[in-house]
Write a protein that holds these residues in place. Structure first.
Motif, mmCIF file in Angstrom:
data_model
loop_
_atom_site.group_PDB
_atom_site.id
_atom_site.type_symbol
_atom_site.label_atom_id
_atom_site.label_comp_id
_atom_site.label_asym_id
_atom_site.label_seq_id
_atom_site.Cartn_x
_atom_site.Cartn_y
_atom_site.Cartn_z
ATOM 1 N N ALA A 15 20.377 20.275 -52.519
ATOM 2 C CA ALA A 15 21.122 19.096 -51.799
ATOM 3 C C ALA A 15 22.516 19.348 -51.673
ATOM 4 O O ALA A 15 23.408 19.057 -50.875
ATOM 5 C CB ALA A 15 20.639 17.981 -52.411
ATOM 6 N N LYS A 16 23.190 19.686 -53.027
ATOM 7 C CA LYS A 16 24.665 19.805 -53.273
ATOM 8 C C LYS A 16 25.195 20.823 -52.115
ATOM 9 O O LYS A 16 26.233 20.671 -51.601
ATOM 10 C CB LYS A 16 24.905 20.174 -54.675
ATOM 11 C CG LYS A 16 25.635 19.397 -55.385
ATOM 12 C CD LYS A 16 26.174 19.891 -56.802
ATOM 13 C CE LYS A 16 26.599 19.014 -57.687
ATOM 14 N NZ LYS A 16 26.838 19.238 -58.955
ATOM 15 N N LYS A 17 24.484 21.982 -51.950
ATOM 16 C CA LYS A 17 24.882 23.000 -50.966
ATOM 17 C C LYS A 17 24.951 22.357 -49.474
ATOM 18 O O LYS A 17 25.895 22.544 -48.802
ATOM 19 C CB LYS A 17 24.114 24.252 -51.110
ATOM 20 C CG LYS A 17 24.676 25.501 -50.303
ATOM 21 C CD LYS A 17 23.806 26.654 -50.576
ATOM 22 C CE LYS A 17 24.315 27.912 -49.839
ATOM 23 N NZ LYS A 17 24.418 27.868 -48.373
ATOM 24 N N LEU A 18 23.915 21.871 -49.396
ATOM 25 C CA LEU A 18 23.890 21.012 -47.864
ATOM 26 C C LEU A 18 24.689 19.919 -47.668
ATOM 27 O O LEU A 18 25.296 20.083 -46.487
ATOM 28 C CB LEU A 18 22.270 20.243 -47.713
ATOM 29 C CG LEU A 18 21.190 21.254 -47.617
ATOM 30 C CD1 LEU A 18 20.087 20.470 -47.586
ATOM 31 C CD2 LEU A 18 21.349 21.885 -46.117
ATOM 32 N N ARG A 19 25.200 19.383 -48.561
ATOM 33 C CA ARG A 19 26.246 18.226 -48.545
ATOM 34 C C ARG A 19 27.398 18.907 -48.250
ATOM 35 O O ARG A 19 28.316 18.495 -47.465
ATOM 36 C CB ARG A 19 26.223 17.290 -49.687
ATOM 37 C CG ARG A 19 25.023 16.435 -49.741
ATOM 38 C CD ARG A 19 25.089 15.535 -51.013
ATOM 39 N NE ARG A 19 23.695 14.887 -50.980
ATOM 40 C CZ ARG A 19 23.104 14.907 -52.120
ATOM 41 N NH1 ARG A 19 23.330 15.229 -53.188
ATOM 42 N NH2 ARG A 19 21.928 14.113 -52.132
ATOM 43 N N ARG A 20 27.951 20.109 -48.918
ATOM 44 C CA ARG A 20 29.065 20.815 -48.600
ATOM 45 C C ARG A 20 29.095 21.261 -47.373
ATOM 46 O O ARG A 20 30.186 21.390 -46.725
ATOM 47 C CB ARG A 20 29.208 21.879 -49.907
ATOM 48 C CG ARG A 20 29.656 21.392 -51.150
ATOM 49 C CD ARG A 20 29.983 22.641 -51.884
ATOM 50 N NE ARG A 20 29.397 23.758 -51.964
ATOM 51 C CZ ARG A 20 28.394 23.783 -53.084
ATOM 52 N NH1 ARG A 20 28.346 22.718 -54.068
ATOM 53 N NH2 ARG A 20 27.831 24.767 -53.239
ATOM 54 N N TYR A 23 25.803 18.061 -44.233
ATOM 55 C CA TYR A 23 24.480 17.557 -44.018
ATOM 56 C C TYR A 23 24.318 16.517 -45.339
ATOM 57 O O TYR A 23 24.963 16.301 -46.356
ATOM 58 C CB TYR A 23 23.500 18.546 -44.327
ATOM 59 C CG TYR A 23 23.427 19.311 -43.054
ATOM 60 C CD1 TYR A 23 22.773 18.940 -42.003
ATOM 61 C CD2 TYR A 23 23.985 20.565 -43.450
ATOM 62 C CE1 TYR A 23 22.489 19.818 -40.834
ATOM 63 C CE2 TYR A 23 23.939 21.651 -42.120
ATOM 64 C CZ TYR A 23 23.261 21.281 -40.983
ATOM 65 O OH TYR A 23 22.870 22.051 -39.966
ATOM 66 N N VAL A 24 23.552 15.328 -44.725
ATOM 67 C CA VAL A 24 23.005 14.291 -45.469
ATOM 68 C C VAL A 24 21.687 14.586 -45.636
ATOM 69 O O VAL A 24 20.924 14.784 -44.976
ATOM 70 C CB VAL A 24 23.303 12.857 -44.856
ATOM 71 C CG1 VAL A 24 22.592 11.750 -45.576
ATOM 72 C CG2 VAL A 24 24.880 12.587 -44.779
ATOM 73 N N THR A 25 21.224 14.482 -46.957
ATOM 74 C CA THR A 25 19.586 14.759 -47.378
ATOM 75 C C THR A 25 18.793 13.281 -47.418
ATOM 76 O O THR A 25 19.636 12.159 -47.180
ATOM 77 C CB THR A 25 19.425 15.365 -48.709
ATOM 78 O OG1 THR A 25 20.016 14.675 -49.684
ATOM 79 C CG2 THR A 25 20.175 16.570 -48.664
ATOM 80 N N GLY A 26 17.651 13.567 -47.346
ATOM 81 C CA GLY A 26 16.816 12.196 -47.354
ATOM 82 C C GLY A 26 15.341 12.569 -47.509
ATOM 83 O O GLY A 26 15.000 13.855 -47.629
ATOM 84 N N GLU A 86 22.567 10.289 -49.196
ATOM 85 C CA GLU A 86 21.152 10.318 -48.989
ATOM 86 C C GLU A 86 20.646 9.137 -48.156
ATOM 87 O O GLU A 86 21.212 7.977 -48.532
ATOM 88 C CB GLU A 86 20.462 10.746 -50.327
ATOM 89 C CG GLU A 86 18.894 10.582 -50.254
ATOM 90 C CD GLU A 86 18.138 11.267 -51.342
ATOM 91 O OE1 GLU A 86 17.081 10.864 -51.596
ATOM 92 O OE2 GLU A 86 18.767 12.042 -51.964
ATOM 93 N N ILE A 87 19.813 9.149 -47.171
ATOM 94 C CA ILE A 87 19.080 8.145 -46.870
ATOM 95 C C ILE A 87 17.659 8.439 -46.767
ATOM 96 O O ILE A 87 16.921 9.490 -46.497
ATOM 97 C CB ILE A 87 19.459 7.962 -45.163
ATOM 98 C CG1 ILE A 87 21.031 7.889 -44.967
ATOM 99 C CG2 ILE A 87 18.835 6.743 -44.538
ATOM 100 C CD1 ILE A 87 21.555 7.891 -43.450
#
Length: 195
Positions: A15-20, A23-26, A86-87
């Protein structure tokens, strides 16, 4: 109904990599979903979406082209409260009661000329069928006088037979408090008063 585009997330990527990467995860969960479906959406799409929607909003989630009727269950922000991380969504099932919250929106604060308006609740918890979900509760404080309050039981949502309130009916939602203009004396004024 608003739509948010998302795609299924590859759990090999943290998730950290995606946010960098912007992206927003959920997660999407629900009675007819085994476990949950990890999802991701672009930061830009998520922020644009959250300008008009929030926790308790019923929306259409476009998940890789599949339309899902969902409820925004949780929105998590960074420690500064500025960036959405995150949502989480709950897939709605027709005929199934869902636990949700309605945002309290105060109207006509400017009409209150004596006293100060206090918002005592920012959301109201309830259960309802998907067809009866309530996103916002408008609370008109324009006619309130100092010392008066509006309770949950006074709101339209409390009179809706399709909604089962979880928040206490006797809880105060908003009120008008007296203004206290006690200005503390400065050291110089105190010294002058002693002489």
């Amino acid at each position: 109904m608003n739509t948010l585009k998302a795609e299924k997330r590859n759990m090999q990527t943290k998730a950290k990599k995606l946010r960098r990467e912007g992206y927003v995860t959920g997660n999407v969960f629900g009675r007819e979903i085994e476990g949950s479906i990890p999802v991701q959406m672009t930061q830009k799409e998520a922020e644009k979406f959250l300008k008009a929607n929030g926790k308790g909003s019923q929306i259409m989630l476009d998940l890789d082209g599949e339309q899902m009727d969902v409820l925004v269950k949780e929105v998590d922000y960074d420690s500064m409260g500025s960036k959405v991380l995150e949502i989480d969504f709950q897939a709605l099932v027709s005929g199934e009661m869902v636990h949700s919250v309605a945002e309290v929106v105060i109207h006509n604060q400017s009409k209150v000329v004596t006293g100060v308006v206090e918002e005592l609740l920012d959301e109201i918890e309830y259960k309802a069928l998907p067809s009866a979900l309530v996103e916002k509760v408008i609370v008109d404080v324009g006619d309130l006088k100092v010392g008066e309050t509006i309770k949950v039981k006074d709101l339209d949502i409390a009179k809706d037979k399709d909604v089962k309130l979880i928040t206490d009916l006797e809880a105060d939602v908003a009120g008008v408090a007296a203004v206290h203009n006690d200005v503390p004396e400065t050291d110089e004024e105190e010294a002058a008063a002693v002489e």
